[in-house]
Design an enzyme around this catalytic site. Structure first.
Site, PDB file in Angstrom:
ATOM      1  N   THR A 110      14.082   8.872   3.808  1.00 57.52           N
ATOM      2  CA  THR A 110      13.353   9.659   4.807  1.00 57.52           C
ATOM      3  C   THR A 110      13.494   9.081   6.204  1.00 57.52           C
ATOM      4  O   THR A 110      13.525   9.812   7.184  1.00 57.52           O
ATOM      5  CB  THR A 110      11.861   9.718   4.404  1.00 57.52           C
ATOM      6  OG1 THR A 110      11.787  10.317   3.121  1.00 57.52           O
ATOM      7  CG2 THR A 110      11.040  10.543   5.368  1.00 57.52           C
ATOM      8  N   THR A 186      12.009   4.760   0.448  1.00 56.54           N
ATOM      9  CA  THR A 186      10.952   3.855  -0.019  1.00 56.54           C
ATOM     10  C   THR A 186      10.860   3.779  -1.545  1.00 56.54           C
ATOM     11  O   THR A 186      10.370   2.788  -2.088  1.00 56.54           O
ATOM     12  CB  THR A 186       9.584   4.302   0.522  1.00 56.54           C
ATOM     13  OG1 THR A 186       9.374   5.669   0.162  1.00 56.54           O
ATOM     14  CG2 THR A 186       9.512   4.149   2.025  1.00 56.54           C
ATOM     15  N   ASP A 187      11.338   4.814  -2.239  1.00 53.11           N
ATOM     16  CA  ASP A 187      11.083   4.877  -3.686  1.00 53.11           C
ATOM     17  C   ASP A 187      11.632   3.678  -4.454  1.00 53.11           C
ATOM     18  O   ASP A 187      10.988   3.175  -5.368  1.00 53.11           O
ATOM     19  CB  ASP A 187      11.674   6.167  -4.279  1.00 53.11           C
ATOM     20  CG  ASP A 187      11.011   7.415  -3.723  1.00 53.11           C
ATOM     21  OD1 ASP A 187       9.991   7.281  -3.012  1.00 53.11           O
ATOM     22  OD2 ASP A 187      11.503   8.524  -3.993  1.00 53.11           O
ATOM     23  N   LYS A 265       6.115  -0.489  -4.337  1.00 49.93           N
ATOM     24  CA  LYS A 265       5.550   0.755  -3.819  1.00 49.93           C
ATOM     25  C   LYS A 265       4.431   1.157  -4.770  1.00 49.93           C
ATOM     26  O   LYS A 265       4.653   1.312  -5.967  1.00 49.93           O
ATOM     27  CB  LYS A 265       6.633   1.841  -3.754  1.00 49.93           C
ATOM     28  CG  LYS A 265       6.131   3.150  -3.187  1.00 49.93           C
ATOM     29  CD  LYS A 265       7.244   4.153  -2.937  1.00 49.93           C
ATOM     30  CE  LYS A 265       6.645   5.443  -2.389  1.00 49.93           C
ATOM     31  NZ  LYS A 265       7.647   6.432  -2.004  1.00 49.93           N
TER      32      LYS A 265
END
Ligand code: ASP
Length: 464
Positions: A110, A186-187, A265
């Protein structure tokens, strides 16, 4: 740069054919009548190449997107056409003769995207000029070079990509940069940060992995702030380790730097999603200063020689134990050729007795089986109960407080070096980058388990 040159961008098969028959294209402003007599007015959006070939997606005036099944479309009237043109104002990134040199290595996610909400199109924002156009503060911090290594969402990162990235980091360090920023989804950022902690050792400069939960066009985006904090940490920070820089607990005031091997995360959509687990974060970073939260880290030292060690064996997997697990799960993995299994066990590192013989068979065939805990905080202590002691006897290797994902990344890296049981055990239990720590801080679990007010209070209490 126009977003599309193909007038039916992303549409395939039947949907493409239907749009051709109807004489409309992407960016046509249309009124559509469906078989139930409803009308929809809006703009036909481009589709992703992986989307199905049965729906046409229309952005309505309300801002919502609807997917209309091609068989249910009765009539389409073209009201107009307005191709959306996306361009982030590109300005030449100014050169500051006295500023540090930072390279941003892009992998995607993202943070590398800008989503236009009117049309739903996603475009990359990546060149130094685009970044400067979007986040002009970066020019006050450093001389920025960007290199796009990949352009993927982070579920598509894998062993080959990790090795390429490690090599790229090595090249940049050899070229004399003062810090490296890695833009990443980020995942799976935690996985990448962990594996890079093993593949890149002895770095003279900070290696800062950054992402964003919300794309830069959204008012609540964390992209610019995270990027500024990451670039600042790479350019001026003292921690020459692989670290994750993401949004702090609540306000827009600061970001946190988390050690690459100890970070996870923890929320699918909160901006404040990353947590250091089993320890406290390394540092707080704001627009104007750093607030060190620990002194246990590898400090910046331009004379240190980096070691790039990008080897791996991808025949590794992770088994998240659940009550009632059958031994055939383990047997199947062995039959499929897996050479390393990380178990995320219950409690202090347990699985049920019926699985024991399968683990014994696996280990006898040369498969390396290691144990971590599902609780994430705390240690695999396998000598406490019979279950644990039996597993130790079988040859399962306890990994203390190493996080399961970190253990998976490390096992793949270790098996790239050796398959010798003793050597694998030695390397897995050796702590290269704080992936095993002797003790967890007494206030770590209580304060930093994720309670935002408590975390905020703790971090601010350290603010000198
Ligand atoms: N799915 C995205 C990714 O991990 C989410 C993000 O970038 O934060 O690549």
């Amino acid at each position: 740069m126009a977003e599309t040159t193909d007038p039916l961008k992303g549409y395939r098969g039947r949907a493409r054919q239907r749009l051709q028959e109807l004489g409309v294209r992407v960016w046509s402003e249309v009124r559509i009548l469906n078989d139930q007599g409803s009308t929809f007015e809006g703009v036909i959006l481009p589709r992703s190449e992986t989307a199905d070939d049965l729906h046409v997606v229309v952005k309505l005036a309300t801002g919502y997107n609807v997917g209309l099944h091609i068989d249910r479309i009765r009539e389409v009237e073209e009201l107009g056409f307005k191709e959306a043109v996306y361009k982030i104002p590109e300005q030449e990134f100014p050169h500051g003769p006295d500023l540090p040199k930072v390279t941003l290595l892009g992998t995607g996610g993202t943070i590398a995207s800008r989503l236009d909400y009117r049309t739903g199109a996603v475009i990359p924002a990546f060149t130094p000029g685009e970044l400067y156009g979007a986040v002009p503060e970066l020019a006050d911090l450093c001389n920025l070079t960007t290199r796009k290594i990949f352009g993927v969402f982070s579920e598509n990162m894998g062993w080959e990509e990790y090795a390429t990235l490690a090599q790229a980091i090595g090249d940049e360090i050899e070229a004399g940069v003062d810090g490296i920023v890695i833009g990443h989804g980020t995942d799976t950022m935690g996985h990448t940060a962990a594996v890079l902690s093993f593949m890149v050792q002895n770095s003279p400069v900070p290696i800062v992995v950054v992402g964003s939960q919300r794309s830069s066009d959204r008012p609540s985006s964390d992209a610019a702030l995270n990027l500024i904090h990451a670039v600042r940490s790479a350019a001026y920070g003292d921690i020459a380790e692989v670290q994750i820089c993401m949004f702090g607990p609540t306000s827009d005031q600061y970001g946190l730097l988390h050690r690459g091997t100890r970070c996870r995360k923890m929320h699918s959509s909160y901006r404040s999603t990353f947590r250091t687990v089993g320890d406290i974060p390394l540092c707080r970073v704001s627009a104007s200063d750093f607030g060190s939260l620990t002194h246990e880290y590898l400090p910046r030292n331009p004379h240190r020689k980096v070691k790039i060690d990008p080897v791996y064996d991808d025949r590794v997997t992770i088994l998240y134990y659940y009550p009632g697990m059958k031994p055939d799960v383990v047997d199947a993995l062995v039959d499929q050729g897996y050479k390393g299994i990380v178990i995320a066990g219950t409690g202090l590192g347990h699985v049920n007795k019926p699985v024991f013989p399968a683990l014994e068979r696996a280990i006898a065939k040369g498969v390396h089986v290691v144990m971590t805990v599902q609780t994430l905080w705390g240690y695999a202590q396998m000598y406490v109960y019979d279950t644990g002691r039996d597993l130790l006897d079988i040859g399962v290797v306890p990994l203390d407080n190493m996080l399961p994902e970190t253990a998976l990344m490390k096992l793949g890296w270790v098996l790239g070096h050796t398959h010798d049981h003793d050597e694998v055990q030695k390397m897995m239990r050796h702590s290269y980058s704080h992936e095993i720590t002797e003790r967890e801080p007494h206030n770590g679990y209580l304060i930093l388990q994720g309670g935002l007010p408590e975390t905020e209070e703790f971090v601010l209490s350290q603010w000198k």
